[in-house]
Scaffold this active site. Structure first.
Site, short mmCIF file in Angstrom:
data_model
loop_
_atom_site.label_atom_id
_atom_site.label_comp_id
_atom_site.label_asym_id
_atom_site.label_seq_id
_atom_site.Cartn_x
_atom_site.Cartn_y
_atom_site.Cartn_z
N GLU A 111 -30.17 -19.17 31.27
CA GLU A 111 -30.13 -18.16 30.22
C GLU A 111 -31.18 -17.08 30.47
O GLU A 111 -32.02 -17.19 31.36
CB GLU A 111 -30.37 -18.81 28.86
CG GLU A 111 -31.72 -19.50 28.75
CD GLU A 111 -31.83 -20.40 27.53
OE1 GLU A 111 -31.37 -19.99 26.45
OE2 GLU A 111 -32.39 -21.50 27.66
N ARG A 167 -33.17 -31.88 23.24
CA ARG A 167 -34.34 -31.63 22.41
C ARG A 167 -35.41 -32.68 22.73
O ARG A 167 -35.13 -33.88 22.74
CB ARG A 167 -33.93 -31.69 20.93
CG ARG A 167 -34.92 -31.12 19.96
CD ARG A 167 -34.39 -31.20 18.53
NE ARG A 167 -33.25 -30.33 18.29
CZ ARG A 167 -32.08 -30.74 17.81
NH1 ARG A 167 -31.90 -31.99 17.50
NH2 ARG A 167 -31.11 -29.87 17.62
N HIS A 172 -32.39 -27.36 29.07
CA HIS A 172 -30.96 -27.39 29.32
C HIS A 172 -30.70 -27.92 30.73
O HIS A 172 -31.44 -27.60 31.67
CB HIS A 172 -30.35 -25.99 29.18
CG HIS A 172 -30.64 -25.34 27.88
ND1 HIS A 172 -30.22 -25.85 26.67
CD2 HIS A 172 -31.32 -24.20 27.58
CE1 HIS A 172 -30.63 -25.06 25.70
NE2 HIS A 172 -31.29 -24.06 26.22
#
Length: 310
Positions: free
Chosen positions: A112, A190, A95
């Site tokens: 996160e 990805r 990310h």
């Protein structure tokens, strides 16, 4: 406010959230349950009170004061909380941070954290690299299909906690059930997806150039060590969110002050919440949003709860 989740199905998702955490959906699986979300791509829904049947996003846009003073410094509601059930490996991904997204003109940064709820024997995460490598080596490993030779496998067990800053290469692997607290972002680059196909029968899109630009090609070191203080375990306090686990056997007293909302995610057990003259019953899988400035609250019962604030 009691929240019901937005549910996402994917090629890697399982059904444990449906079978064990009371997630209701008619989708093929419940890979992710966005249990506290005001994101435009999938918002939780308020189930009770004056805002019943409205999305949390709608409520927050109309009443930003419910988030508290600490939310005022963000352009959008700052936090998204999920359950994730990995019946198969997730893609190897990364990310970006807010600065990269601003430069690119799209997306939002995502730091996160993961709290492991359960896992199969031998389960592991992919986090960072076995050793520091150059950006050129990283790009070449993607090109020649040797990326997984460089990434680090980190064994996990129930109760483990990981803090993953933006730019950290990672993958949740098969057999892991976890709670994720993150910046309010749905931006993922990805890198590698095992050559599998999506539900549409086509390979899922890769984002190699962006991934190369943002990935820190270094060994992962978890910057957070949970600290237990009685029946409270402090997990992390970062610029985006603060988390702790409450192990309640009887009662627990807390306060929702003017600074921040309080999210209570029921990881196990059951009980009740008394707040602002109202009593709410809860059970495993439940999600409760206490607006900022609601004052003192009391939790009664036997439960493990993930508490999140800004």
């Amino acid at each position: 406010m009691v929240l019901t989740p937005f549910v996402s199905e994917t090629v890697w998702g399982g059904r444990r959230l449906i079978d064990e955490y009371s997630v209701v959906t008619d989708k093929r699986n419940a890979a992710e349950a966005w249990v506290m979300s005001a994101h435009k791509n999938g918002s939780s829904t308020v189930a009770n009170g004056e805002f019943a049947r409205k999305s949390l996003r709608e409520v927050y846009l109309e009443h930003p004061e419910l988030g508290g003073k600490n939310c005022a410094g963000f352009s959008d509601f700052p936090v998204l909380i999920k359950f994730i059930d990995a019946a198969a490996d997730l893609s190897v991904q990364v990310h970006p941070d807010d600065a990269y997204c601003l430069k690119k003109g799209s997306g939002a940064g995502k730091t996160e954290s993961w709290y492991i709820l359960d896992c199969e024997p031998g389960a592991y995460l992919l986090l960072g690299f076995e050793k520091d490598i150059t950006r050129e080596q990283f790009r070449q490993s993607i090109t020649d299909g040797t990326l997984t030779d460089y990434v680090k496998k980190v064994p996990v067990k129930k109760g483990d906690f990981f803090f993953i800053e933006s730019g950290t290469l990672h993958a949740i692997c098969k057999g892991i059930l976890l709670a994720e607290v993150q910046q309010n972002s749905d931006t993922t680059y990805r890198i590698y997806d095992y050559g599998r196909l999506g539900f549409d029968g086509k390979p899922r899109e890769l984002h190699v150039e962006d991934a190369v630009n943002v990935t820190h090609t270094v060994v992962y070191k978890n910057p957070c060590t949970p600290k237990k203080d009685g029946n409270v375990t402090n997990l992390v306090a970062c610029p985006f969110f603060t988390e702790r686990v409450l192990d309640i056997d009887g009662s627990f007293d807390g306060t929702a002050d003017e600074k921040s909302f309080v999210s209570l995610l029921i990881l196990d057990g059951s009980g009740s919440l008394e707040c602002a003259g109202e009593t709410l019953e809860f059970s495993k899988g439940g999600s409760i949003f206490i607006p900022a400035n609601c004052g003192d609250y009391k939790i009664n019962g036997e439960a493990k709860i993930l508490e999140t604030r800004v």
